[in-house]
Motif scaffolding. Structure first.
Motif, PDB file in Angstrom:
ATOM      1  N   MET A   1       0.820  -1.204   0.000  1.00 36.00           N
ATOM      2  CA  MET A   1       0.000   0.000   0.000  1.00 36.00           C
ATOM      3  C   MET A   1       0.855   1.256   0.000  1.00 36.00           C
ATOM      4  O   MET A   1       0.496   2.282  -0.562  1.00 36.00           O
ATOM      5  CB  MET A   1      -0.936   0.013   1.232  1.00 36.00           C
ATOM      6  CG  MET A   1      -1.959  -1.123   1.244  1.00 36.00           C
ATOM      7  SD  MET A   1      -2.920  -1.182   2.778  1.00 36.00           S
ATOM      8  CE  MET A   1      -3.825   0.349   2.683  1.00 36.00           C
TER       9      MET A   1
ATOM     10  N   ARG B   1      -5.185  -2.859  -5.893  1.00 34.52           N
ATOM     11  CA  ARG B   1      -6.568  -3.186  -5.517  1.00 34.52           C
ATOM     12  C   ARG B   1      -6.611  -4.496  -4.738  1.00 34.52           C
ATOM     13  O   ARG B   1      -7.339  -4.634  -3.756  1.00 34.52           O
ATOM     14  CB  ARG B   1      -7.465  -3.271  -6.756  1.00 34.52           C
ATOM     15  CG  ARG B   1      -7.668  -1.931  -7.447  1.00 34.52           C
ATOM     16  CD  ARG B   1      -8.885  -1.941  -8.354  1.00 34.52           C
ATOM     17  NE  ARG B   1      -8.763  -2.852  -9.478  1.00 34.52           N
ATOM     18  CZ  ARG B   1      -8.198  -2.529 -10.652  1.00 34.52           C
ATOM     19  NH1 ARG B   1      -7.688  -1.307 -10.835  1.00 34.52           N
ATOM     20  NH2 ARG B   1      -8.140  -3.405 -11.646  1.00 34.52           N
TER      21      ARG B   1
ATOM     22  N   SER C   1      -4.196  -5.643  -2.907  1.00 29.82           N
ATOM     23  CA  SER C   1      -3.634  -5.358  -1.588  1.00 29.82           C
ATOM     24  C   SER C   1      -4.699  -4.781  -0.658  1.00 29.82           C
ATOM     25  O   SER C   1      -4.811  -5.185   0.503  1.00 29.82           O
ATOM     26  CB  SER C   1      -2.453  -4.385  -1.717  1.00 29.82           C
ATOM     27  OG  SER C   1      -1.962  -4.016  -0.450  1.00 29.82           O
ATOM     28  N   HIS C   2      -5.470  -3.819  -1.160  1.00 31.20           N
ATOM     29  CA  HIS C   2      -6.549  -3.235  -0.358  1.00 31.20           C
ATOM     30  C   HIS C   2      -7.610  -4.292  -0.018  1.00 31.20           C
ATOM     31  O   HIS C   2      -8.191  -4.285   1.067  1.00 31.20           O
ATOM     32  CB  HIS C   2      -7.184  -2.066  -1.113  1.00 31.20           C
ATOM     33  CG  HIS C   2      -6.421  -0.791  -0.988  1.00 31.20           C
ATOM     34  ND1 HIS C   2      -6.922   0.326  -0.379  1.00 31.20           N
ATOM     35  CD2 HIS C   2      -5.158  -0.465  -1.389  1.00 31.20           C
ATOM     36  CE1 HIS C   2      -6.033   1.289  -0.408  1.00 31.20           C
ATOM     37  NE2 HIS C   2      -4.947   0.841  -1.031  1.00 31.20           N
ATOM     38  N   HIS C   3      -7.857  -5.184  -0.966  1.00 33.37           N
ATOM     39  CA  HIS C   3      -8.808  -6.281  -0.748  1.00 33.37           C
ATOM     40  C   HIS C   3      -8.339  -7.155   0.418  1.00 33.37           C
ATOM     41  O   HIS C   3      -9.132  -7.521   1.301  1.00 33.37           O
ATOM     42  CB  HIS C   3      -8.905  -7.104  -2.040  1.00 33.37           C
ATOM     43  CG  HIS C   3     -10.014  -8.115  -2.035  1.00 33.37           C
ATOM     44  ND1 HIS C   3      -9.940  -9.302  -1.333  1.00 33.37           N
ATOM     45  CD2 HIS C   3     -11.226  -8.132  -2.657  1.00 33.37           C
ATOM     46  CE1 HIS C   3     -11.038 -10.008  -1.511  1.00 33.37           C
ATOM     47  NE2 HIS C   3     -11.852  -9.319  -2.322  1.00 33.37           N
TER      48      HIS C   3
ATOM     49  N   VAL D   1      -6.293  -6.275   2.842  1.00 33.68           N
ATOM     50  CA  VAL D   1      -6.401  -5.507   4.091  1.00 33.68           C
ATOM     51  C   VAL D   1      -7.837  -5.535   4.617  1.00 33.68           C
ATOM     52  O   VAL D   1      -8.075  -5.710   5.817  1.00 33.68           O
ATOM     53  CB  VAL D   1      -5.934  -4.051   3.878  1.00 33.68           C
ATOM     54  CG1 VAL D   1      -6.308  -3.182   5.081  1.00 33.68           C
ATOM     55  CG2 VAL D   1      -4.425  -4.020   3.642  1.00 33.68           C
ATOM     56  N   GLY D   2      -8.821  -5.371   3.718  1.00 34.37           N
ATOM     57  CA  GLY D   2     -10.220  -5.429   4.133  1.00 34.37           C
ATOM     58  C   GLY D   2     -10.566  -6.767   4.763  1.00 34.37           C
ATOM     59  O   GLY D   2     -11.235  -6.834   5.800  1.00 34.37           O
TER      60      GLY D   2
ATOM     61  N   MET E   1     -11.251  -2.344  -0.550  1.00 37.39           N
ATOM     62  CA  MET E   1     -11.204  -2.765   0.849  1.00 37.39           C
ATOM     63  C   MET E   1     -12.551  -3.299   1.301  1.00 37.39           C
ATOM     64  O   MET E   1     -12.638  -4.291   2.029  1.00 37.39           O
ATOM     65  CB  MET E   1     -10.758  -1.600   1.738  1.00 37.39           C
ATOM     66  CG  MET E   1     -10.465  -2.028   3.180  1.00 37.39           C
ATOM     67  SD  MET E   1      -9.918  -0.652   4.212  1.00 37.39           S
ATOM     68  CE  MET E   1      -8.348  -0.254   3.417  1.00 37.39           C
TER      69      MET E   1
ATOM     70  N   GLY F   1      -7.619   1.848   6.191  1.00 40.97           N
ATOM     71  CA  GLY F   1      -6.269   1.302   6.144  1.00 40.97           C
ATOM     72  C   GLY F   1      -5.375   2.007   7.143  1.00 40.97           C
ATOM     73  O   GLY F   1      -4.638   1.379   7.909  1.00 40.97           O
TER      74      GLY F   1
ATOM     75  N   THR G   1      -4.044   7.790  -3.679  1.00 42.31           N
ATOM     76  CA  THR G   1      -4.369   6.360  -3.595  1.00 42.31           C
ATOM     77  C   THR G   1      -5.434   5.971  -4.609  1.00 42.31           C
ATOM     78  O   THR G   1      -5.341   4.927  -5.271  1.00 42.31           O
ATOM     79  CB  THR G   1      -4.828   5.998  -2.175  1.00 42.31           C
ATOM     80  OG1 THR G   1      -3.785   6.300  -1.255  1.00 42.31           O
ATOM     81  CG2 THR G   1      -5.170   4.517  -2.068  1.00 42.31           C
TER      82      THR G   1
ATOM     83  N   LEU H   1      -5.017   3.187  -7.485  1.00 44.02           N
ATOM     84  CA  LEU H   1      -5.851   1.985  -7.517  1.00 44.02           C
ATOM     85  C   LEU H   1      -6.396   1.694  -8.906  1.00 44.02           C
ATOM     86  O   LEU H   1      -6.500   0.540  -9.328  1.00 44.02           O
ATOM     87  CB  LEU H   1      -7.038   2.147  -6.536  1.00 44.02           C
ATOM     88  CG  LEU H   1      -6.743   1.905  -5.052  1.00 44.02           C
ATOM     89  CD1 LEU H   1      -7.911   2.396  -4.215  1.00 44.02           C
ATOM     90  CD2 LEU H   1      -6.489   0.419  -4.782  1.00 44.02           C
TER      91      LEU H   1
END
Length: 667
Positions: free
Chosen positions: A492, A503, A505-507, A509-510, A560, A616, A656, A660
């Protein structure tokens, strides 16, 4: 639950209170009527002797009336009660009418009833002078004002019993409150107290008195209280039904009292569980005993009640906390539960809202329970936990933030609760969990629809004790410093990672925030799943997962939010570009909402839904300002991968959102 009959005691101008005063000829109706005139005056009451009203309207008076055919007499009797009703409608006074229900010559097989259909449609209350037959016989014999036929004591007793039984049945089927007046030195005081109560009492007045009593009970602690536990009593706090125990004690102490619990017949009859039915129950308690005997009976009943140790333990823990209060709100006898709490050493910290006697000034119905919980929630801004076991508790359970259905032994639990619960769940009115007491009793419905909870589990106790002050800091739960957070935050922060990789990576983290922090914050529940070896085993999912909404703030918040959705696949997923995209139907029936923004808007739609903001990164310095900006938004938490002291805000090619979706080149 029985269907409720139309209520005749609503606070409407069209309702005129007409009180009948009945009893055998010679029981002293007119004497008591004259005493009541002196005691109560004529400002609010009008007093009538039925025969005098008939004599005044029939040409030739009472002598002419006695010579008429029976059908003609009925017509004049109807005109007489209609005249009384019209006069009181005009004056606004409460009518007290002394009259006869039947005449019964000893030579006849059955009595001759002299009431009319108009009487049943007009009277709102009937008081019956239930004096001993031998006393009435002596009064008849010694009556110097009128000549009365000699009647034996056994016949008077048979006559009296017939009148009481028929009147009680007719009153219940026509929504008329009925009570006996027994021979007592304080008869006048008792009768006048009843009449004053009848004049003032409506459902509106009843609720006002209940709310005032509750406010006074918690008034001294109101500024400190953030959370309130509201508990039903009978078969919730204890396995016993104190009403049934009371009437068993009455029948043991009074050989003339019929066996069985009259409340079962009352609530199982045409009045159901209406306001009128509960008022009638109060009058039954008044009939059963004077104040001294009533208190002694309540003491006997209290000695037979054993509170569930799980509730005693919970109340003892709550008693040590100044920010939490506890109330028992019962449709049963307040005095019994006062004594039970006193024995358990809880009377100073747990207050009882209940009735049972005229002196209590109100009765508790299902509607009153729901209204009191609503008042605690909306007027006093408290977080409310409600505990109940029967359909009468569904209203208050639905109004509470947290609803716990208490389930007892299968043979003693409410027989209608399963159907009522299913209906409430299907309509979206209720979201609840269940506690089984004792712990080896089978649960209600299934543990998927109604998840199990234990009152003694530390996680449950902690959730009850949690601070919810409007002025408290927002709860921020984060994984800063954990190895997982370090690994997840690396892509991130890596400027070279963009597009699908970022995307993803954010997924991730969520998903991590969901399983590591949200699951702990919102709780999980057990449910059955098929095992690979062919048998069933236990699986786990988010508590109330189907009743959780995930709001994705478009466009940057979607990856996320999708990760959170992967962890909680049955949660509702909502795309939102602006606050107005989140609508009321996204929140109705929901237990919690997980979102990135729009807290103010969510609160404007739903005042009490639990809100968790997933992020995040949260800047450490922003927490105090967030607390100030969102003051008053109780039950709001933040979960974040990490807290950061860095105030840097990305723009353009390092924004960000642009990274993304590979839009860094756009102006």
């Amino acid at each position: 639950m029985q269907a409720q009959t139309p209520n005749r005691h609503l606070n409407e101008p069209s309702v005129i209170e007409i009180i009948g005063l009945y009893g055998l000829p010679g029981s002293g109706k007119i004497f008591l009527l004259d005493q009541l005139k002196q005691e109560l005056g004529r400002e609010h009451f009008a007093f009538y002797e039925g025969s005098e009203v008939i004599a005044a309207i029939v040409p030739g008076g009472l002598d002419a009336f006695q010579k008429l055919e029976e059908l003609e007499k009925v017509a004049w009797r109807q005109l007489a009660i209609d005249k009384i009703r019209k006069e009181c409608a005009s004056s606004g006074q409460v009518a007290v009418v002394a009259g006869h229900f039947m005449f019964w010559a000893e030579s006849e097989e059955t009595g001759c009833q002299v009431y009319t259909q108009n009487d049943l449609e007009t009277f709102t209350h009937i008081l019956y002078m239930d004096f001993p037959a031998d006393v009435i016989a002596k009064r008849r014999l010694n009556d110097a004002k009128r000549i009365r036929l000699s009647v034996s004591v056994p016949h008077l007793l048979k006559w009296q019993q017939a009148e009481k039984e028929e009147l009680r049945g007719l009153c219940r089927s026509h929504g008329i409150l009925f009570s006996l007046l027994s021979s007592h030195p304080r008869l006048l005081n008792k009768a006048s107290a009843l009449l004053k109560n009848f004049r003032l009492h409506t459902e509106t007045h009843n609720l006002f008195c209940a709310e005032r009593t509750m406010d006074e009970a918690i008034g001294a602690d109101l500024s400190q209280l953030e959370t309130m536990l509201v508990m039903d009593a009978d078969r919730t706090l204890a396995a016993e039904d104190t009403g049934a125990l009371f009437w068993k004690a009455v029948s043991c102490s009074d050989a003339l009292m019929e066996e069985g619990c009259p409340l079962k017949k009352l609530f199982g009859g045409p009045l159901g569980y209406s306001y009128t039915a509960f008022r009638q129950a109060m009058l039954l308690y008044e009939e059963a005993a004077d104040d001294e005997k009533f208190d002694a009976l309540c003491q006997d009943v209290a000695s037979m009640v054993t509170m569930h140790p799980e509730f005693v333990s919970l109340m003892q823990v709550v008693a040590e906390k100044k920010h939490i209060g506890a109330l028992i709100v019962t449709c049963g006898l307040r005095r019994v539960w006062d004594k039970v709490l006193e024995r358990e050493g809880l009377s100073k910290t747990v207050k009882v809202i209940g009735g049972g006697r005229i002196a209590d000034n109100f009765i508790v119905t299902a509607a009153v329970k729901a209204a009191l919980v609503t008042r605690l929630r909306d007027t006093h801004h408290m977080y409310v936990w409600a505990f109940g076991d029967s359909p009468l508790d569904l209203g208050m359970l639905s109004m509470a933030h947290q609803a716990i259905v208490v389930v007892g032994e299968k043979q003693s639990r409410s027989k209608t609760m399963d159907h009522a619960l299913t209906s409430a769940f299907d309509s979206g009115r209720l979201l609840a969990r269940q506690v089984v007491l004792p712990s080896n009793a089978p649960p209600r419905l299934d543990t998927t629809t109604l998840p199990l909870v234990k009152l003694t589990e530390q996680g449950f106790v902690d959730s009850v004790l949690r601070r919810r002050s409007k002025d408290a800091d927002i709860q921020v739960h984060h994984a800063t410093g954990r190895n997982a957070a370090k690994l997840l935050m690396t892509p991130m922060r890596n400027a070279s990672v963009a597009g699908p990789a970022l995307r993803n990576s954010h997924h991730q983290v969520g998903w991590y925030l969901a399983v590591e922090l949200l699951a702990k914050l919102l709780g999980i529940e057990e449910y059955p799943i098929p095992h690979v070896q062919g048998h069933n085993t236990s699986g786990y999912r988010l508590l109330h997962e189907k009743h959780t909404s995930i709001v994705a703030l478009m466009r940057g918040g979607e990856p996320m939010a999708l990760g959170v959705s992967d962890a909680f696949p049955h949660a509702l997923f909502v795309h939102a570009t602006r606050p107005s995209d989140v609508m009321l139907h996204h929140l109705q029936g929901q237990h919690a909402v997980v979102l990135v923004d729009f807290v103010q808007h969510i609160r404007s739609l739903h005042a009490s839904i639990r809100i968790v903001v997933a992020a995040g990164v949260v800047q450490s310095q922003s927490v105090p300002s967030l607390t100030q900006a969102l003051a008053g938004h109780a039950d709001l938490s933040i979960v974040a991968l990490r807290l950061s002291d860095n105030k840097f805000t990305g723009t353009g090619t390092i924004d960000t959102g642009n990274r993304l979706f590979n839009t860094t080149h756009l102006p």
